[in-house]
Design an enzyme around this catalytic site. Structure first.
Site, PDB file in Angstrom:
ATOM      1  N   ASP A   1      -1.251  10.643   3.303  1.00  8.45           N
ATOM      2  CA  ASP A   1      -1.164   9.396   2.529  1.00  8.45           C
ATOM      3  C   ASP A   1      -1.053   9.765   1.059  1.00  8.45           C
ATOM      4  OD1 ASP A   1      -1.804   6.739   1.343  1.00  8.45           O
ATOM      5  OD2 ASP A   1      -2.372   6.230   3.400  1.00  8.45           O
TER       6      ASP A   1
ATOM      7  N   LYS B   1       5.159  -2.698   1.685  1.00  6.13           N
ATOM      8  CA  LYS B   1       5.198  -3.857   2.588  1.00  6.13           C
ATOM      9  C   LYS B   1       5.234  -5.227   1.912  1.00  6.13           C
ATOM     10  CE  LYS B   1       0.209  -4.325   3.001  1.00  6.13           C
ATOM     11  NZ  LYS B   1      -0.931  -4.655   3.808  1.00  6.13           N
TER      12      LYS B   1
ATOM     13  N   SER C   1       7.993  -4.788  12.249  1.00  6.55           N
ATOM     14  CA  SER C   1       7.414  -6.077  11.872  1.00  6.55           C
ATOM     15  C   SER C   1       8.188  -7.212  12.511  1.00  6.55           C
ATOM     16  CB  SER C   1       7.491  -6.199  10.353  1.00  6.55           C
ATOM     17  OG  SER C   1       7.323  -7.535   9.953  1.00  6.55           O
TER      18      SER C   1
ATOM     19  N   TYR D   1      12.689  -5.685   2.324  1.00  3.29           N
ATOM     20  CA  TYR D   1      11.630  -5.114   3.167  1.00  3.29           C
ATOM     21  C   TYR D   1      12.037  -5.173   4.636  1.00  3.29           C
ATOM     22  CZ  TYR D   1       7.336  -4.978   5.935  1.00  3.29           C
ATOM     23  OH  TYR D   1       6.404  -4.687   6.903  1.00  3.29           O
TER      24      TYR D   1
ATOM     25  N   LYS E   1      13.022  -2.145   7.516  1.00  4.63           N
ATOM     26  CA  LYS E   1      12.471  -1.980   8.872  1.00  4.63           C
ATOM     27  C   LYS E   1      13.597  -1.941   9.911  1.00  4.63           C
ATOM     28  CE  LYS E   1       8.059  -1.850   7.943  1.00  4.63           C
ATOM     29  NZ  LYS E   1       7.303  -0.594   8.115  1.00  4.63           N
TER      30      LYS E   1
HETATM   31  P1  NAD Z   1      -1.009  -0.535   3.660  1.00  2.00           P
HETATM   32  O1  NAD Z   1      -0.254  -0.628   2.376  1.00  2.00           O
HETATM   33  O2  NAD Z   1      -2.444  -0.899   3.653  1.00  2.00           O
HETATM   34  O3  NAD Z   1      -0.867   0.943   4.250  1.00  2.00           O
HETATM   35  C1  NAD Z   1       0.243   1.754   4.021  1.00  2.00           C
HETATM   36  C2  NAD Z   1      -0.267   3.124   3.606  1.00  2.00           C
HETATM   37  O4  NAD Z   1       0.844   3.992   3.389  1.00  2.00           O
HETATM   38  C3  NAD Z   1      -1.061   3.084   2.293  1.00  2.00           C
HETATM   39  O5  NAD Z   1      -2.263   3.811   2.461  1.00  2.00           O
HETATM   40  C4  NAD Z   1      -0.143   3.764   1.292  1.00  2.00           C
HETATM   41  O6  NAD Z   1      -0.866   4.435   0.281  1.00  2.00           O
HETATM   42  C5  NAD Z   1       0.655   4.707   2.170  1.00  2.00           C
HETATM   43  N1  NAD Z   1       1.995   5.045   1.683  1.00  2.00           N
HETATM   44  C6  NAD Z   1       2.954   4.196   1.246  1.00  2.00           C
HETATM   45  N2  NAD Z   1       4.065   4.874   0.906  1.00  2.00           N
HETATM   46  C7  NAD Z   1       3.815   6.180   1.172  1.00  2.00           C
HETATM   47  C8  NAD Z   1       4.573   7.377   1.036  1.00  2.00           C
HETATM   48  N3  NAD Z   1       5.814   7.346   0.564  1.00  2.00           N
HETATM   49  N4  NAD Z   1       4.003   8.540   1.417  1.00  2.00           N
HETATM   50  C9  NAD Z   1       2.726   8.579   1.888  1.00  2.00           C
HETATM   51  N5  NAD Z   1       1.965   7.477   2.017  1.00  2.00           N
HETATM   52  C10 NAD Z   1       2.502   6.293   1.664  1.00  2.00           C
HETATM   53  O7  NAD Z   1      -0.211  -1.403   4.734  1.00  2.00           O
HETATM   54  P2  NAD Z   1      -0.629  -1.839   6.208  1.00  2.00           P
HETATM   55  O8  NAD Z   1      -0.861  -3.300   6.186  1.00  2.00           O
HETATM   56  O9  NAD Z   1      -1.664  -0.937   6.742  1.00  2.00           O
HETATM   57  O10 NAD Z   1       0.756  -1.601   6.945  1.00  2.00           O
HETATM   58  C11 NAD Z   1       1.049  -0.401   7.639  1.00  2.00           C
HETATM   59  C12 NAD Z   1       2.473  -0.460   8.160  1.00  2.00           C
HETATM   60  O11 NAD Z   1       2.608  -1.611   8.978  1.00  2.00           O
HETATM   61  C13 NAD Z   1       3.539  -0.588   7.083  1.00  2.00           C
HETATM   62  O12 NAD Z   1       4.650   0.183   7.459  1.00  2.00           O
HETATM   63  C14 NAD Z   1       3.879  -2.054   7.093  1.00  2.00           C
HETATM   64  O13 NAD Z   1       5.203  -2.291   6.670  1.00  2.00           O
HETATM   65  C15 NAD Z   1       3.713  -2.393   8.564  1.00  2.00           C
HETATM   66  N6  NAD Z   1       3.420  -3.817   8.785  1.00  2.00           N
HETATM   67  C16 NAD Z   1       2.379  -4.407   8.136  1.00  2.00           C
HETATM   68  C17 NAD Z   1       2.139  -5.762   8.312  1.00  2.00           C
HETATM   69  C18 NAD Z   1       1.025  -6.455   7.570  1.00  2.00           C
HETATM   70  O14 NAD Z   1       1.085  -7.678   7.408  1.00  2.00           O
HETATM   71  N7  NAD Z   1      -0.028  -5.759   7.118  1.00  2.00           N
HETATM   72  C19 NAD Z   1       2.941  -6.504   9.181  1.00  2.00           C
HETATM   73  C20 NAD Z   1       3.984  -5.867   9.847  1.00  2.00           C
HETATM   74  C21 NAD Z   1       4.209  -4.516   9.642  1.00  2.00           C
END
Ligand code: NAD
Ligand code: UDP
Length: 336
Positions: free
Chosen positions: A33, A86, A126, A150, A154
């Site tokens: 991360d 996201k 998503s 976004y 995906k």
């Molecule tokens: P989040 O932002 O809490 O977690 C994402 C993590 O990835 C963070 O810890 C961030 O620091 C890390 N990160 C981002 N870019 C990076 C990079 N280039 N290299 C290394 N680390 C990186 O988001 P989340 O809610 O836990 O979502 C996780 C995944 O699920 C994402 O891909 C998001 O698009 C997808 N998603 C989330 C939702 C939602 O509503 N939370 C819905 C559908 C899909």
């Protein structure tokens, strides 16, 4: 030997809950991360809850050399790939950042995996890939479209993964299309900690409840829904985390899995406000404002395919979501 899982984005909201479950299930976990949207404290809490720690590498999924090093230092069996940006609104303003982090990041990760012969991956997609669906419930064979960068990022990654699966029979790939993750681990120690003003409904409501924000703005009450406010399928983050373990197991029998992860039930914004009011014992002030650009009326899944494919069904309901989200917010009024 316990299997070793690389979790990209493992410090984030969904990643931290999944990392906890993996550790509790006995997997060895390596978290990669860059902490651009999370804090290392999340992983301290995960370690405390699990009684053991993941290996933590601070770094970026776009760093090919780092990934190569990592795959050669650790013998990784599978990757769960959460890392990415996201925020829908931000993606409209900074599309290149989204293609860079999400598409280029995933491409770089897949290249390093191919190089290391690690060919098992579970990917965070998503429900946004369904665009504005023609009907609900949404099943996996519905047409796909993107309404913002976004969502487009995906979709591009999904196509890349499908092409890879077609080209090389060694790959085993699960594409999980999440509906609306909400709630927190029942300990209240880990949860969602958005930077600045929350974009999503649940963290916004929770911050109104704890007194950090004055009132909720409800984006429109003239949608074609029961009460006019938007309807979504809110899924408890621990159910979602369990879905990832189920997908990992199902990859033993399937080469390509594409599954919606949701409950199959839709709740309106007003339903969510009322349920949260019950959980926190307070009235929550709100105001009806203009619709948010690009918002759709209704979205919820048909959960039958996920049940059949990965033998997974969510176990927690709306009340659990609100109680657990509130416990986390109350114990951590300013996040980590
Ligand atoms: P989040 O932002 O809490 O977690 C994402 C993590 O990835 C963070 O810890 C961030 O620091 C890390 N990160 C981002 N870019 C990076 C990079 N280039 N290299 C290394 N680390 C990186 O988001 P989340 O809610 O836990 O979502 C996780 C995944 O699920 C994402 O891909 C998001 O698009 C997808 N998603 C989330 C939702 C939602 O509503 N939370 C819905 C559908 C899909
Ligand atoms: N929403 C709202 N006020 C907010 C945030 C969200 O009324 O401050 C509504 C939004 O219009 C949608 C629902 O809550 O109907 C869920 O929005 P969220 O951004 O959490 O998820 P998504 O739009 O991605 O489904």
């Amino acid at each position: 030997m316990m299997k070793k899982i690389l979790v990209t984005g493992g410090a984030g909201y969904i990643g931290s809950h999944t990392t906890l479950l993996l550790l509790q299930a006995g997997f060895d976990v390596l978290v990669l991360d860059n902490f651009c949207n999370s804090k290392p404290e999340a992983l301290n809490r995960v370690s405390r809850l699990a009684g053991r720690s993941p290996h933590i590498i601070e770094g970026d999924i776009r760093n090919y050399d780092l990934l190569n090093q990592l795959f050669s230092d650790y013998s990784i069996d599978s990757v769960i790939h959460f890392a990415g940006l996201k925020a829908v609104g931000e993606s409209v303003i900074k599309p290149l950042d989204y293609y860079d982090n999400n598409v280029l990041g995933s491409l770089t990760l897949l290249q390093a995996m191919a190089h290391a012969n690690v060919t098992n991956i579970v990917f965070s997609s998503s429900a946004t890939v369904y665009g504005d669906p023609q009907s609900v419930p949404i099943s996996e064979d519905f047409p796909l479209s993107a309404t913002n960068p976004y969502g487009a990022s995906k979709l591009h990654i999904e196509v890349m993964l499908q092409d890879l699966c077609r080209a090389d029979p060694n790959w085993r790939i699960a594409i999980l299309r999440y509906f609306n993750p909400a709630g927190a681990h029942e300990s209240g120690l880990i949860g969602e900690d958005p930077n600045g003003m929350p974009n999503n409904l649940m963290p916004f409501i929770a911050q109104v409840a704890v007194g950090n924000l004055k009132e909720l703005s409800i984006f429109g009450n003239d949608f074609d829904t029961r009460d006019g406010t938007g309807v979504r399928d809110y899924i408890h983050v621990m159910d979602l985390a369990e879905g990832h373990l189920a997908a990992l197991i199902a990859l033993d029998h399937h080469k390509l899995i594409t599954c919606n992860l949701g409950t199959g039930r839709g709740y309106s914004v007003l339903d969510m406000v009322r349920a949260f009011e019950v959980a926190c014992g307070k009235q929550l002030p709100y105001r009806i404002v203009e619709r948010r650009l690009g918002d759709i009326a209704e979205s919820y899944t048909d959960p039958t395919h996920a049940k059949a494919m990965i033998n997974w069904l969510p176990r927690r309901g709306l009340e659990d979501i609100c109680i657990d989200h509130w416990r986390w917010q109350q114990m951590n009024p300013n996040g980590y």
